[in-house]
Enzyme design. Structure first.
Site, PDB file in Angstrom:
ATOM      1  N   ILE A 162       0.812  -1.029  -0.078  1.00  8.11           N
ATOM      2  CA  ILE A 162       0.066  -0.064   0.087  1.00  8.11           C
ATOM      3  C   ILE A 162       0.885   1.106  -0.070  1.00  8.11           C
ATOM      4  CG2 ILE A 162      -0.198   0.240   2.355  1.00  8.11           C
ATOM      5  CD1 ILE A 162      -3.286   0.842   1.910  1.00  8.11           C
TER       6      ILE A 162
ATOM      7  N   ASP B  48      -3.261  -1.764  -2.859  1.00  4.74           N
ATOM      8  CA  ASP B  48      -3.959  -2.116  -1.538  1.00  4.74           C
ATOM      9  C   ASP B  48      -4.706  -3.437  -1.823  1.00  4.74           C
ATOM     10  OD1 ASP B  48      -5.604  -2.161   0.787  1.00  4.74           O
ATOM     11  OD2 ASP B  48      -6.147  -0.074   0.548  1.00  4.74           O
ATOM     12  N   VAL B  49      -4.367  -4.293  -0.663  1.00  9.41           N
ATOM     13  CA  VAL B  49      -4.885  -5.761  -0.618  1.00  9.41           C
ATOM     14  C   VAL B  49      -6.530  -6.025  -0.476  1.00  9.41           C
ATOM     15  CG1 VAL B  49      -2.562  -7.061  -0.121  1.00  9.41           C
ATOM     16  CG2 VAL B  49      -4.301  -6.239   1.652  1.00  9.41           C
TER      17      VAL B  49
ATOM     18  N   ASN C  40       1.260 -11.645   2.949  1.00 10.79           N
ATOM     19  CA  ASN C  40       1.721 -11.220   4.100  1.00 10.79           C
ATOM     20  C   ASN C  40       1.378  -9.953   4.547  1.00 10.79           C
ATOM     21  OD1 ASN C  40       4.509 -11.003   5.763  1.00 10.79           O
ATOM     22  ND2 ASN C  40       4.443  -9.142   4.606  1.00 10.79           N
TER      23      ASN C  40
ATOM     24  N   SER D  17       0.152 -16.190  12.458  1.00  5.51           N
ATOM     25  CA  SER D  17       0.965 -15.451  13.684  1.00  5.51           C
ATOM     26  C   SER D  17       0.905 -16.351  14.947  1.00  5.51           C
ATOM     27  CB  SER D  17       0.344 -14.072  14.061  1.00  5.51           C
ATOM     28  OG  SER D  17       0.392 -13.774  15.472  1.00  5.51           O
TER      29      SER D  17
ATOM     30  N   TYR E 154      -7.068  -8.899  15.884  1.00  8.88           N
ATOM     31  CA  TYR E 154      -5.861  -9.361  15.297  1.00  8.88           C
ATOM     32  C   TYR E 154      -5.783 -10.804  15.348  1.00  8.88           C
ATOM     33  CZ  TYR E 154      -0.636  -9.771  14.078  1.00  8.88           C
ATOM     34  OH  TYR E 154       0.339  -9.955  13.465  1.00  8.88           O
TER      35      TYR E 154
ATOM     36  N   LYS F 197      -5.843 -13.985  12.493  1.00 10.39           N
ATOM     37  CA  LYS F 197      -4.696 -14.676  12.273  1.00 10.39           C
ATOM     38  C   LYS F 197      -5.032 -16.273  12.401  1.00 10.39           C
ATOM     39  CE  LYS F 197      -1.715 -11.525  11.097  1.00 10.39           C
ATOM     40  NZ  LYS F 197      -1.295 -11.700   9.631  1.00 10.39           N
TER      41      LYS F 197
ATOM     42  N   THR G   2      10.260  -5.850  13.313  1.00  7.44           N
ATOM     43  CA  THR G   2       9.818  -4.985  12.554  1.00  7.44           C
ATOM     44  C   THR G   2       9.076  -3.887  12.986  1.00  7.44           C
ATOM     45  OG1 THR G   2       7.422  -5.920  12.182  1.00  7.44           O
ATOM     46  CG2 THR G   2       9.325  -7.108  11.131  1.00  7.44           C
TER      47      THR G   2
END
Ligand SMILES: NC(=O)c1ccc[n+]([C@@H]2O[C@H](COP(=O)([O-])OP(=O)(O)OC[C@H]3O[C@@H](n4cnc5c(N)ncnc54)[C@H](O)[C@@H]3O)[C@@H](O)[C@H]2O)c1
Length: 320
Positions: free
Chosen positions: A81, A118-119, A145, A197, A210, A214, A245
């Site tokens: 993005i 953008d996914v 990802n 995750s 989140y 996952k 990250t």
């Protein structure tokens, strides 16, 4: 930003031309041609002539996957993005990150397309896939990802923030798979890897939405493996734990998780304590890149519908 600088390549023709040139050099220098052939076999890389399409790859884990696959010869398509989403409370990658990532991949001697997209937009992914195939001739590896996070108690998130996490993480993964399926089926081969995750394996009181996405990605990986297996396409999920990250190493996350000492060092020390087993804390994205490389390799051709935890020992305390 859509990169138009990569020239369409007829890979097989290029290989023939390079082979002819190498033979010419060998003859001119008096090197027996068999030796020259052996040399080129020795320098051949595992993924020469293959193409990897990686979402969320301007930085972090996606970029590390790109580096590892490129280091093994694959041409790379970076899809990111490269802009901010209003409801995300930490900075996402920028156009500069994406351009810089492309430069670094090209410096590894492979070709690279950098596509800003953008996914959440299926058409944008479909266009990127079409460009991938017209440029490189095939689509061999798909790393699903792209992802975002948010932190806090479930009841404190507003609707817009919840919708964004669901739409990017799970909706984006679904749309990416929808966009690549026709091409992979046509080829009768392909590897799909979804970035889940550790929070997709266990619940999380601080990353509840989140975590739900996952867990969903694992279901999606298994369903995709079932649906596409007959076409010789594998699909697996990878579960990182705490990786260094900007998804975690940012002010918003660190202040929420460790208000008394909002630093990456403190986060990493906490991870080390939590694991009990291997003496590591937060680890580097290349470890995930290496796992993804394995799942793209010939050695893993019969692995599909599985989940790979890169837990540095954390999972040893869970039931089998
Ligand atoms: N870092 C960790 O500890 C960790 C742990 C487990 C799982 N993961 C997962 O790994 C994946 C990569 O995360 P990371 O740690 O590298 O984070 P990151 O924030 O460094 O990278 C994510 C990338 O995705 C891009 N992106 C975000 N929304 C997008 C969208 N709608 N469309 C396209 N691109 C988009 C961002 O711009 C960024 O470049 C994510 O799915 C994340 O959930 C990370």
């Amino acid at each position: 930003m859509t990169d138009e600088t990569v020239q369409p390549a007829d890979v097989s023709r290029r290989k023939i031309l390079l082979g002819t040139a190498a033979a010419g050099v060998a003859l001119a220098g008096g090197i027996p041609s068999a030796m020259a052939a052996n040399k080129s076999a020795a320098t051949r890389k595992e993924f020469d002539g293959k193409t990897a399409f990686i979402t969320g790859s301007a930085r972090g884990i996606g970029f590390a996957c790109a580096q590892v696959l490129a280091g093994n010869g694959a041409n790379i398509v970076l899809f990111d993005i490269a802009a901010q989403i209003e409801t995300v409370k930490y900075p996402l990658a920028t156009v500069d990150d994406l351009a810089n990532a492309r430069q670094q991949i090209e410096s590894l001697g492979v070709k690279c397309l950098a596509i800003q997209g953008d996914v959440r937009d299926r058409k944008a992914i479909e266009n990127a896939v079409a460009k991938t195939v017209s440029t490189f001739g095939s689509l061999d590896f798909v790393v699903v990802n792209a992802g975002i996070t948010q932190v806090g108690r479930l009841e404190m998130f507003d609707d817009a923030s919840v919708d964004t996490v669901l739409d990017v993480n799970l909706g984006g993964a679904i749309k990416t798979i929808q966009a690549v399926t026709a091409q992979l089926r046509k080829q009768k081969r392909g590897r799909i890897i979804l970035m889940s995750s550790v929070t997709g394996r266990a619940g999380s009181s601080v990353f509840p939405v989140y975590s739900a996405t996952k867990w969903g990605m694992i279901g999606l990986a298994k369903s995709t493996a079932l649906a596409l297996g007959k076409d010789n396409i594998t699909c697996n999920a990878v579960c990182p734990t705490i990786v260094h990250t900007k998804l975690l190493d940012n002010e918003y996350i660190l202040k929420a998780l460790i208000p008394q000492n909002p630093t990456w060092a403190a986060m990493s020390a906490g991870a080390k304590q939590m694991r009990h087993i291997l003496p590591v804390g937060g680890y580097e994205p290349v470890h995930i890149g290496n796992t993804v490389r394995f799942l793209c390799s010939a050695e893993s051709e019969l692995i599909s519908g599985d989940v790979f935890d890169v837990g540095a020992g954390l999972n040893a305390q869970w039931p089998a």
